[in-house]
Design a protein around this motif. Sequence first.
Motif, PDB file in Angstrom:
ATOM      1  N   GLN A   1       0.766  -1.095  -0.074  1.00  0.00           N
ATOM      2  CA  GLN A   1      -0.139  -0.151   0.010  1.00  0.00           C
ATOM      3  C   GLN A   1       0.837   1.247   0.089  1.00  0.00           C
ATOM      4  O   GLN A   1       0.242   2.527  -0.395  1.00  0.00           O
ATOM      5  N   ARG A   2       2.144   1.263   0.357  1.00  0.00           N
ATOM      6  CA  ARG A   2       2.768   2.405   0.712  1.00  0.00           C
ATOM      7  C   ARG A   2       4.322   1.896   0.287  1.00  0.00           C
ATOM      8  O   ARG A   2       4.924   0.849   0.841  1.00  0.00           O
TER       9      ARG A   2
ATOM     10  N   LEU B   1       5.844  14.301   5.483  1.00  0.00           N
ATOM     11  CA  LEU B   1       6.699  13.352   6.209  1.00  0.00           C
ATOM     12  C   LEU B   1       7.875  14.241   6.584  1.00  0.00           C
ATOM     13  O   LEU B   1       8.333  13.783   7.691  1.00  0.00           O
TER      14      LEU B   1
ATOM     15  N   LEU C   1       3.949  12.343   1.898  1.00  0.00           N
ATOM     16  CA  LEU C   1       3.261  11.309   1.292  1.00  0.00           C
ATOM     17  C   LEU C   1       2.264  11.479   0.405  1.00  0.00           C
ATOM     18  O   LEU C   1       1.745  12.606   0.342  1.00  0.00           O
TER      19      LEU C   1
ATOM     20  N   GLU D   1       0.356   4.575  -2.207  1.00  0.00           N
ATOM     21  CA  GLU D   1       0.996   5.640  -1.480  1.00  0.00           C
ATOM     22  C   GLU D   1       2.322   5.788  -1.833  1.00  0.00           C
ATOM     23  O   GLU D   1       3.336   4.666  -1.529  1.00  0.00           O
TER      24      GLU D   1
ATOM     25  N   ASP E   1       9.451   6.178   9.955  1.00  0.00           N
ATOM     26  CA  ASP E   1       8.305   6.934  10.031  1.00  0.00           C
ATOM     27  C   ASP E   1       7.359   6.789   8.806  1.00  0.00           C
ATOM     28  O   ASP E   1       6.059   6.667   8.930  1.00  0.00           O
TER      29      ASP E   1
ATOM     30  N   ARG F   1       7.149   3.894   7.206  1.00  0.00           N
ATOM     31  CA  ARG F   1       6.470   2.668   7.599  1.00  0.00           C
ATOM     32  C   ARG F   1       5.421   2.697   8.428  1.00  0.00           C
ATOM     33  O   ARG F   1       4.325   2.144   8.207  1.00  0.00           O
ATOM     34  N   GLU F   2       5.543   3.451   9.571  1.00  0.00           N
ATOM     35  CA  GLU F   2       4.645   3.645  10.510  1.00  0.00           C
ATOM     36  C   GLU F   2       3.448   4.483  10.456  1.00  0.00           C
ATOM     37  O   GLU F   2       2.523   4.576  11.001  1.00  0.00           O
ATOM     38  N   GLY F   3       3.633   5.311   9.283  1.00  0.00           N
ATOM     39  CA  GLY F   3       2.589   6.287   8.854  1.00  0.00           C
ATOM     40  C   GLY F   3       2.552   7.545   9.676  1.00  0.00           C
ATOM     41  O   GLY F   3       1.604   8.418   9.583  1.00  0.00           O
TER      42      GLY F   3
ATOM     43  N   VAL G   1       3.155  11.384  10.215  1.00  0.00           N
ATOM     44  CA  VAL G   1       3.263  12.626   9.412  1.00  0.00           C
ATOM     45  C   VAL G   1       3.327  14.010  10.329  1.00  0.00           C
ATOM     46  O   VAL G   1       3.235  13.851  11.503  1.00  0.00           O
TER      47      VAL G   1
END
Length: 90
Positions: A19-20, A47, A53, A67, A83, A85-87, A89
């Motif tokens: 997804q990212r 980010l 992102l 994403e 950051d 990977r963990e989302g 922002v």
Amino acid sequence: ALAETLRAILDGDSGQSLQRIAIAGGDSSGEVASALDITALSVCAGLAPGAPLCRAWSDNSRRDGLELVLKGGQVGARSFFGDVREGAVN
């Protein structure tokens, strides 16, 4: 080579769960985005300065909505990839 590798991953069975993606290297990032048939990017969140992102827009259903973070070489803190990977922002 990076673009071909990422394309193979996204087109394979394991690519359906991605997804990212974070792509490092300014010139490399642009080449990879072009090779993936991404037609546009929309900024979703900050980010790091110069490395937001983004949401990918593509006619290819495996790429549309992906994403992406396109990171230049000197952008971001040491925690940048974690950051992403963990989302996290800004």
